[in-house]
Scaffold this active site. Sequence first.
Site, PDB file in Angstrom:
ATOM      1  CB  SER A   1      -2.747  -5.623 -40.272  1.00 30.77           C
ATOM      2  OG  SER A   1      -2.920  -5.749 -41.662  1.00 30.77           O
TER       3      SER A   1
ATOM      4  CG  ASP B   1       0.198 -13.133 -44.438  1.00 33.05           C
ATOM      5  OD1 ASP B   1      -0.507 -12.148 -44.156  1.00 33.05           O
ATOM      6  OD2 ASP B   1       1.044 -13.119 -45.348  1.00 33.05           O
ATOM      7  CD  GLU B   2       1.257 -14.870 -38.511  1.00 35.46           C
ATOM      8  OE1 GLU B   2       1.775 -14.197 -37.598  1.00 35.46           O
ATOM      9  OE2 GLU B   2       1.305 -14.538 -39.710  1.00 35.46           O
TER      10      GLU B   2
ATOM     11  CB  SER C   1       4.331  -9.816 -46.602  1.00 36.32           C
ATOM     12  OG  SER C   1       4.367 -10.627 -45.436  1.00 36.32           O
TER      13      SER C   1
ATOM     14  N   GLY D   1      -5.144  -9.301 -42.411  1.00 38.17           N
ATOM     15  CA  GLY D   1      -3.747  -9.017 -42.693  1.00 38.17           C
ATOM     16  C   GLY D   1      -2.723  -9.752 -41.855  1.00 38.17           C
TER      17      GLY D   1
ATOM     18  CB  VAL E   1      -4.017  -7.169 -47.683  1.00 44.85           C
ATOM     19  CG1 VAL E   1      -2.824  -6.450 -48.297  1.00 44.85           C
ATOM     20  CG2 VAL E   1      -5.310  -6.751 -48.364  1.00 44.85           C
TER      21      VAL E   1
ATOM     22  CB  THR F   1       3.427  -2.818 -43.838  1.00 41.02           C
ATOM     23  OG1 THR F   1       2.384  -2.098 -43.176  1.00 41.02           O
ATOM     24  CG2 THR F   1       4.540  -3.099 -42.848  1.00 41.02           C
ATOM     25  CB  THR F   2       5.219  -5.847 -47.671  1.00 39.84           C
ATOM     26  OG1 THR F   2       4.440  -6.501 -46.668  1.00 39.84           O
ATOM     27  CG2 THR F   2       6.288  -6.790 -48.148  1.00 39.84           C
TER      28      THR F   2
ATOM     29  CE1 TYR G   1      -2.347  -2.295 -42.721  1.00 39.44           C
ATOM     30  CE2 TYR G   1      -1.232  -0.769 -44.211  1.00 39.44           C
ATOM     31  CZ  TYR G   1      -1.228  -1.935 -43.471  1.00 39.44           C
ATOM     32  OH  TYR G   1      -0.123  -2.743 -43.484  1.00 39.44           O
TER      33      TYR G   1
ATOM     34  CE  LYS H   1      -2.924  -4.581 -45.674  1.00 39.80           C
ATOM     35  NZ  LYS H   1      -2.320  -5.105 -44.449  1.00 39.80           N
TER      36      LYS H   1
END
Length: 286
Positions: free
Chosen positions: A152, A178-179, A195, A176, A193, A28-29, A120, A150
């Site tokens: 997310s 991050d926070e 960004s 996926g 995984v 994605t990133t 994913y 993965k």
Amino acid sequence: KINLPVIRQYVDYLVNEQNVKNVFVNGTTGEGLSLSIQERKQLAEEWMCQGKDKLDHVIIHVGALNLPECQELARHAAAIGADGIAVIAPFFFKPTNKDELVAFLQKVASEAPEVPFYYYHIPPLTGVKIRVEELLDGIKAQIPTFQGVKFSDTDLLDLAQCIHKNETGEFEFLYGVDEQLLGALALGANGAVGSTYNYLGRQTNLMLQAFAKPDFALAQQYQFLTGEFLNFVIKLGFGVAQTKAVMTSVSGIPMGPPRLPLVAASSEFIVKARAKLDSIVWPNGD
């Protein structure tokens, strides 16, 4: 246009400055779905070339909207020695149930029969909300190379049920969002995984070490501070274009503008985001 020569510098920065030794290419990133098949192959080859003897794992995302392109990218990833491949669910004509999704994934995975395969799962972008817990039932029989997910999504109940079912530990769950990584680690996720690890990889690795000790109070501090930064930039409008701008500012490596329909981050955003990041005092004294 893609900028291949910068990848050598990018690899060295990740390894030496962020202690990041695993990469997820054309995700994605990286705007993988906005790139041509030829561009995606060129990027995959360059990451494999520059990562040789420096990176531990290079997982290449080979998902696309049509099966033949997914299969072509899977064959290519296998040919260049990728450590894994990953595939999102197609999201224009969508699979509506587990069987349809597994059938699609199987047709891709079978083109790279020696390469570990990851699904994913990113329903906020694909709109495919088939629960991963349901997907896992019997998947190894249909996709022998199935390695994990993965994941997310913010649905920690689904993640928890997946990990609960994974008693033998045969699958990997790479988180996926991050926070919310610390919450996912507490449930049993065994990788991530994301960004932000481009420019906060070192701090996230210190959080992982604290969690493993276990020093939960220290791990919380790292997660709270990552969250403080993300909460700030999300309110300003934070996406792939803004991530590129932050990474450029922090690393000094020109990550370039995004490809339309995404538009570049404003100079005002860059100034505010960098000031916020610089204001954070991390537990290790940074």
